[in-house]
Design a protein around this motif. Structure first.
Motif, mmCIF file in Angstrom:
data_model
loop_
_atom_site.group_PDB
_atom_site.id
_atom_site.type_symbol
_atom_site.label_atom_id
_atom_site.label_comp_id
_atom_site.label_asym_id
_atom_site.label_seq_id
_atom_site.Cartn_x
_atom_site.Cartn_y
_atom_site.Cartn_z
ATOM 1 N N GLY A 174 34.936 58.704 -0.465
ATOM 2 C CA GLY A 174 35.211 59.080 0.921
ATOM 3 C C GLY A 174 34.407 58.292 1.936
ATOM 4 N N SER A 175 33.351 57.643 1.496
ATOM 5 C CA SER A 175 32.509 56.898 2.430
ATOM 6 C C SER A 175 32.838 55.409 2.452
ATOM 7 C CB SER A 175 31.037 57.087 2.053
ATOM 8 O OG SER A 175 30.783 56.501 0.805
ATOM 9 N N VAL A 176 33.868 55.021 1.735
ATOM 10 C CA VAL A 176 34.239 53.615 1.666
ATOM 11 C C VAL A 176 35.206 53.285 2.794
ATOM 12 C CG1 VAL A 176 35.366 51.867 0.243
ATOM 13 C CG2 VAL A 176 33.861 53.548 -0.806
ATOM 14 N N ASN A 177 34.938 52.185 3.480
ATOM 15 C CA ASN A 177 35.796 51.726 4.562
ATOM 16 C C ASN A 177 36.653 50.583 4.035
ATOM 17 O OD1 ASN A 177 36.958 51.130 6.991
ATOM 18 N ND2 ASN A 177 35.105 50.324 7.924
ATOM 19 N N VAL A 178 37.963 50.788 4.045
ATOM 20 C CA VAL A 178 38.895 49.758 3.587
ATOM 21 C C VAL A 178 39.949 49.531 4.658
ATOM 22 C CG1 VAL A 178 38.582 50.320 1.137
ATOM 23 C CG2 VAL A 178 40.396 51.425 2.421
ATOM 24 N N PRO A 179 40.619 48.378 4.623
ATOM 25 C CA PRO A 179 41.737 48.196 5.553
ATOM 26 C C PRO A 179 42.793 49.283 5.322
ATOM 27 C CG PRO A 179 41.137 46.123 4.505
ATOM 28 C CD PRO A 179 40.368 47.205 3.808
ATOM 29 N N ASN A 180 43.524 49.635 6.354
ATOM 30 C CA ASN A 180 44.490 50.744 6.287
ATOM 31 C C ASN A 180 43.772 52.050 5.939
ATOM 32 O OD1 ASN A 180 46.615 49.113 6.920
ATOM 33 N ND2 ASN A 180 47.445 48.995 4.851
ATOM 34 N N GLN A 181 42.690 52.321 6.643
ATOM 35 C CA GLN A 181 41.845 53.472 6.326
ATOM 36 C C GLN A 181 42.628 54.786 6.317
ATOM 37 O OE1 GLN A 181 38.496 53.089 5.506
ATOM 38 N NE2 GLN A 181 38.588 55.196 4.834
ATOM 39 N N GLN A 182 43.525 54.990 7.271
ATOM 40 C CA GLN A 182 44.275 56.250 7.316
ATOM 41 C C GLN A 182 45.136 56.413 6.074
ATOM 42 O OE1 GLN A 182 46.188 55.853 11.154
ATOM 43 N NE2 GLN A 182 44.765 57.365 12.044
ATOM 44 N N LYS A 183 45.787 55.353 5.655
ATOM 45 C CA LYS A 183 46.605 55.431 4.435
ATOM 46 C C LYS A 183 45.730 55.635 3.208
ATOM 47 C CE LYS A 183 50.785 53.101 5.825
ATOM 48 N NZ LYS A 183 51.880 52.254 5.429
ATOM 49 N N LEU A 238 37.636 36.964 1.508
ATOM 50 C CA LEU A 238 38.782 36.931 2.426
ATOM 51 C C LEU A 238 40.073 37.289 1.692
ATOM 52 C CD1 LEU A 238 37.894 33.764 4.528
ATOM 53 C CD2 LEU A 238 37.783 36.167 5.262
ATOM 54 N N GLY A 239 40.197 36.824 0.460
ATOM 55 C CA GLY A 239 41.361 37.185 -0.355
ATOM 56 C C GLY A 239 41.418 38.682 -0.617
ATOM 57 N N LEU A 240 40.264 39.277 -0.915
ATOM 58 C CA LEU A 240 40.213 40.726 -1.127
ATOM 59 C C LEU A 240 40.581 41.460 0.160
ATOM 60 C CD1 LEU A 240 39.429 43.037 -3.121
ATOM 61 C CD2 LEU A 240 37.149 42.941 -2.094
ATOM 62 N N ALA A 241 40.072 40.985 1.290
ATOM 63 C CA ALA A 241 40.399 41.611 2.574
ATOM 64 C C ALA A 241 41.884 41.483 2.896
ATOM 65 C CB ALA A 241 39.563 40.989 3.696
ATOM 66 N N TRP A 242 42.508 40.403 2.484
ATOM 67 C CA TRP A 242 43.953 40.223 2.676
ATOM 68 C C TRP A 242 44.744 41.121 1.728
ATOM 69 C CZ3 TRP A 242 47.625 38.541 -0.823
ATOM 70 C CH2 TRP A 242 48.897 38.281 -0.296
ATOM 71 N N TRP A 243 44.259 41.231 0.491
ATOM 72 C CA TRP A 243 45.018 41.923 -0.542
ATOM 73 C C TRP A 243 44.883 43.442 -0.470
ATOM 74 C CZ3 TRP A 243 43.627 44.654 -5.097
ATOM 75 C CH2 TRP A 243 44.667 44.829 -5.990
ATOM 76 N N LEU A 244 43.702 43.954 -0.126
ATOM 77 C CA LEU A 244 43.474 45.408 -0.135
ATOM 78 C C LEU A 244 44.454 46.197 0.731
ATOM 79 C CD1 LEU A 244 39.645 46.127 -0.315
ATOM 80 C CD2 LEU A 244 41.409 46.757 -1.952
ATOM 81 N N PRO A 245 44.751 45.786 1.960
ATOM 82 C CA PRO A 245 45.697 46.589 2.739
ATOM 83 C C PRO A 245 47.076 46.654 2.089
ATOM 84 C CG PRO A 245 44.867 44.735 4.053
ATOM 85 C CD PRO A 245 44.208 44.683 2.719
ATOM 86 N N ARG A 246 47.459 45.578 1.442
ATOM 87 C CA ARG A 246 48.750 45.574 0.744
ATOM 88 C C ARG A 246 48.719 46.513 -0.461
ATOM 89 N NH1 ARG A 246 47.705 41.658 3.673
ATOM 90 N NH2 ARG A 246 49.203 40.265 4.625
ATOM 91 N N ARG A 247 47.590 46.528 -1.149
ATOM 92 C CA ARG A 247 47.422 47.416 -2.309
ATOM 93 C C ARG A 247 47.454 48.874 -1.858
ATOM 94 N NH1 ARG A 247 47.812 47.912 -7.786
ATOM 95 N NH2 ARG A 247 45.837 48.371 -8.776
#
Length: 173
Positions: A78-87, A156-165
């Motif tokens: 719950g404390s992890v910040n990822v792209p698409n945080q709401q999803k 940068l690849g992880l930052a690009w890929w994580l929101p898609r995942r």
């Protein structure tokens, strides 16, 4: 797979420490402590055990921080910040673990890259100190430049890929 990476990282850490301790008695009285961007030694200091083991100590601290971040990632989803945080926040716990495992794999791989980088730096410093050369060997200089660039590209690849995942897991029925 995770055990293999942990074993590899432990082996690299032991090799860095053991190799450094093995090399210490063979060092001349003064060793390089800094190299410029071109790989030329531009500062020296006395070859004390403390000075010589500084690179392995820094490596262990850096890898410890990276492993700590990986542990935290797995234990506090719950404390992890990822792209698409709401999803991400709306995902089921099992789906969050999928994302967090991906982040952990990246972090463990980054630890491996850092151990290789610090080992190359130490070996290159030994080479300069014992051969009378005043610049890093080509391979040492190349790894010292390429490894951080590679880590940046991977991040940068992880930052690009994580929101898609995240989006893929959130959109699955």
């Amino acid at each position: 797979m995770r055990r293999l990476v942990h074993g590899l990282n432990a082996g690299l850490a032991l090799l860095l420490i053991g190799g450094s301790l093995w090399a210490f008695p063979r060092l001349p009285a003064r060793i390089p402590r800094h190299f410029g961007l071109g790989g030329t030694a531009d500062a020296y200091w006395d070859a004390t055990l403390l000075h010589w083991m500084l690179v392995p100590a820094i490596a262990l601290v850096v890898v410890g921080i990276v492993y700590g971040a990986a542990w935290w990632t797995g234990h506090a989803p719950g404390s992890v910040n990822v792209p698409n945080q709401q999803k991400y926040d709306a995902l089921a716990p099992a789906e969050k673990r999928v994302i967090l495992r991906d982040v952990q794999v990246f972090l463990y791989g980054a630890a491996t890259a850092m151990l290789v980088l610090f080992s190359v730096i130490q070996a290159s410093t030994y080479h300069v100190a014992t051969t009378g050369a005043n610049a890093l060997p080509t391979a040492g200089w190349g790894v010292s430049i390429a490894m951080p660039v590679g880590l940046l590209v991977a991040a940068l690849g992880l930052a690009w890929w994580l929101p898609r995942r995240v989006r893929g897991l959130a959109d699955d029925p």
